[in-house]
Design an enzyme around this catalytic site. Structure first.
Site, mmCIF file in Angstrom:
data_model
loop_
_atom_site.group_PDB
_atom_site.id
_atom_site.type_symbol
_atom_site.label_atom_id
_atom_site.label_comp_id
_atom_site.label_asym_id
_atom_site.label_seq_id
_atom_site.Cartn_x
_atom_site.Cartn_y
_atom_site.Cartn_z
ATOM 1 N N HIS A 259 115.295 38.010 110.450
ATOM 2 C CA HIS A 259 115.656 36.830 109.275
ATOM 3 C C HIS A 259 117.283 37.538 108.922
ATOM 4 O O HIS A 259 118.654 36.572 108.660
ATOM 5 C CB HIS A 259 114.575 36.528 108.423
ATOM 6 C CG HIS A 259 113.752 36.715 108.695
ATOM 7 N ND1 HIS A 259 112.640 36.066 109.417
ATOM 8 C CD2 HIS A 259 112.352 37.499 108.985
ATOM 9 C CE1 HIS A 259 111.238 35.787 109.286
ATOM 10 N NE2 HIS A 259 111.280 37.146 109.418
ATOM 11 N N ASP A 260 117.610 37.975 108.195
ATOM 12 C CA ASP A 260 118.770 38.791 107.146
ATOM 13 C C ASP A 260 119.702 39.040 108.488
ATOM 14 O O ASP A 260 120.900 38.466 108.319
ATOM 15 C CB ASP A 260 118.642 39.435 106.335
ATOM 16 C CG ASP A 260 117.258 39.598 105.696
ATOM 17 O OD1 ASP A 260 116.183 40.479 105.586
ATOM 18 O OD2 ASP A 260 116.474 37.981 104.842
ATOM 19 N N THR B 210 120.581 38.231 100.728
ATOM 20 C CA THR B 210 119.170 37.896 102.161
ATOM 21 C C THR B 210 117.764 38.613 101.509
ATOM 22 O O THR B 210 116.925 38.839 101.934
ATOM 23 C CB THR B 210 119.134 38.929 102.906
ATOM 24 O OG1 THR B 210 119.400 40.205 102.582
ATOM 25 C CG2 THR B 210 121.217 38.770 103.673
ATOM 26 N N PHE C 196 109.986 33.161 102.078
ATOM 27 C CA PHE C 196 110.081 34.185 100.864
ATOM 28 C C PHE C 196 110.735 34.428 99.783
ATOM 29 O O PHE C 196 109.959 34.295 98.312
ATOM 30 C CB PHE C 196 109.257 36.051 101.789
ATOM 31 C CG PHE C 196 108.850 36.328 100.528
ATOM 32 C CD1 PHE C 196 109.488 37.497 100.680
ATOM 33 C CD2 PHE C 196 107.682 37.287 100.469
ATOM 34 C CE1 PHE C 196 109.787 38.582 99.259
ATOM 35 C CE2 PHE C 196 107.460 38.134 99.585
ATOM 36 C CZ PHE C 196 108.615 38.826 99.007
ATOM 37 N N ASN C 197 111.760 34.285 100.351
ATOM 38 C CA ASN C 197 112.715 34.590 99.235
ATOM 39 C C ASN C 197 113.110 33.539 98.382
ATOM 40 O O ASN C 197 113.058 33.591 97.189
ATOM 41 C CB ASN C 197 114.094 34.422 100.490
ATOM 42 C CG ASN C 197 114.152 35.874 100.747
ATOM 43 O OD1 ASN C 197 113.572 37.046 100.823
ATOM 44 N ND2 ASN C 197 115.359 35.892 102.158
ATOM 45 N N ASP D 245 116.658 42.693 99.830
ATOM 46 C CA ASP D 245 115.640 43.538 99.201
ATOM 47 C C ASP D 245 115.060 44.766 100.121
ATOM 48 O O ASP D 245 114.004 44.158 100.773
ATOM 49 C CB ASP D 245 115.005 42.431 98.760
ATOM 50 C CG ASP D 245 114.382 41.673 100.154
ATOM 51 O OD1 ASP D 245 113.148 40.971 99.771
ATOM 52 O OD2 ASP D 245 115.241 41.189 100.675
ATOM 53 N N ASN E 147 110.823 42.431 98.414
ATOM 54 C CA ASN E 147 109.908 42.599 99.881
ATOM 55 C C ASN E 147 109.148 44.033 98.880
ATOM 56 O O ASN E 147 107.781 44.857 99.409
ATOM 57 C CB ASN E 147 111.168 43.002 101.250
ATOM 58 C CG ASN E 147 111.404 42.192 102.475
ATOM 59 O OD1 ASN E 147 110.380 41.736 102.173
ATOM 60 N ND2 ASN E 147 112.653 42.263 102.303
ATOM 61 N N ASP F 28 116.996 43.079 106.546
ATOM 62 C CA ASP F 28 117.800 43.556 105.447
ATOM 63 C C ASP F 28 118.745 44.629 106.422
ATOM 64 O O ASP F 28 120.106 45.023 106.227
ATOM 65 C CB ASP F 28 117.993 43.940 104.339
ATOM 66 C CG ASP F 28 117.105 42.874 103.568
ATOM 67 O OD1 ASP F 28 115.183 42.708 104.035
ATOM 68 O OD2 ASP F 28 117.306 41.896 102.541
#
Ligand code: RIB
Ligand code: CA
Length: 311
Positions: A238-239, A123, A164-165, A9, A38, A14
């Site tokens: 993060h991703d 992700t 979040f995800n 996203d 996102n 990402d």
């Protein structure tokens, strides 16, 4: 060479995950699927096309997926990623068309037709992955592993209880974690420590390559948003850490734990409930990342951008 699919996203981190995958000789990115997260599904799809155009990858199939979670309304994150989902710099307009197939059908077809077991790297919210598993359960026996960015044992972001995800589509996460496919959970416990600092961003800006001169201001925007909200001294990529683990597995250390997803709690929706002490007696079902080698991670990122700048 490991063949992978990224379901994402975009989203600044990402974007870095896609760039890391495309620059690594160890990985072959067979396709990118996008999901609402996102930002809206329309924006994340456009951002994936723009990211691949920026790095000159016009032959990687991009398929647009779900615009909203299985049962809930979409939650977006403009406070972190901006109105476009990739605020901070102007990316080139897409230089190619995505595929016509829906992401779910693209995932199923690619996984089922692959001669070798694929690794799926989600992700974003897990809506597309869950829909693909529900539509054609055979894919769960064909996937080698799912290495996902999501969840947390001790950390959180979107609420005090959730990441979040997983929060956006907890029912989808429940399907994926319960699918029987081996899952590696790269959660906030490590990704909130995987900071690309303001000094690292400045160094990137000075290199002034065709990719780095766009990525640097994007990461500065993302880092500033994370500093404002969480007090971080840099951009938590993060991703990209999930992809880095496929290139250098030692970039994180994992423990096998039982992880279940809270879908009903008013305060705890989307919590990845990890049984750290084994008190439930339930079998471990997830390899959970608990330690990160951030120096190695940053080295991989800097090397990746250098490679993309030189292409
Ligand atoms: O919680 C962080 C995750 O949510 C990352 O994947 C970020 O891109 C957003 O999707
Ligand atoms: Ca993401």
């Amino acid at each position: 060479m490991k063949c992978i699919l990224i379901d994402c996203d975009p989203g600044h981190d990402d974007m870095m995950a896609i760039m890391l995958a495309c620059s690594s000789p160890e990985l072959k990115l067979l396709g990118v699927t996008t999901v609402g997260g996102n930002q809206t599904g329309e924006k994340t799809y456009l951002n994936a096309l723009k990211t691949l155009t920026l790095i000159g990858e016009r032959d990687i199939p991009v398929a647009r997926g779900a615009d909203k979670p299985l049962f809930r309304e979409l939650t977006v994150a403009p406070e972190i990623h901006g109105v476009s989902g990739l605020d901070g710099a102007d990316l080139p307009e897409p230089g190619f068309e995505g595929v016509v197939r829906h992401a779910v059908d693209f995932l199923i077809q690619t996984i089922m037709e692959s001669g070798t077991p694929l690794t799926l790297v989600p992700t974003g919210p897990l809506t597309n992955v869950a829909l693909a598993m529900l539509k054609d359960p055979r894919i769960t026996t064909k996937l080698e592993r799912i290495v996902l960015m999501g969840g947390a044992v001790f950390d959180s972001n979107i609420t005090p209880a959730a990441e979040f995800n997983i929060y956006v589509d907890p029912e989808a996460a429940k399907v994926v974690f319960g699918s029987g496919v081996p899952v590696t959970m790269v959660g906030l416990d490590v990704t909130n420590k995987a900071l690309f600092g303001f000094d690292d961003i400045e160094r990137l800006a000075r290199s002034n390559g065709k990719v780095s001169r766009v990525v640097a201001p994007l990461l500065k925007f993302f880092a500033q948003a994370n500093k404002t909200i969480f007090g971080f001294e840099g951009a938590p990529l993060h991703d990209a850490l999930a992809v880095a683990h496929l290139i250098k597995p030692e970039v994180i250390k994992t423990r096998r734990l039982n992880v279940e997803i809270e879908t009903d709690g008013e305060l705890t929706r989307g919590r990845t409930v990890a049984d750290v002490y084994g008190v439930t007696g339930k079998p471990a079902n997830t390899d959970v990342a608990l330690e990160v080698d951030n120096d190695l991670f940053k080295e991989l990122l800097v090397q990746a951008i250098k490679i993309l700048d030189s292409r």
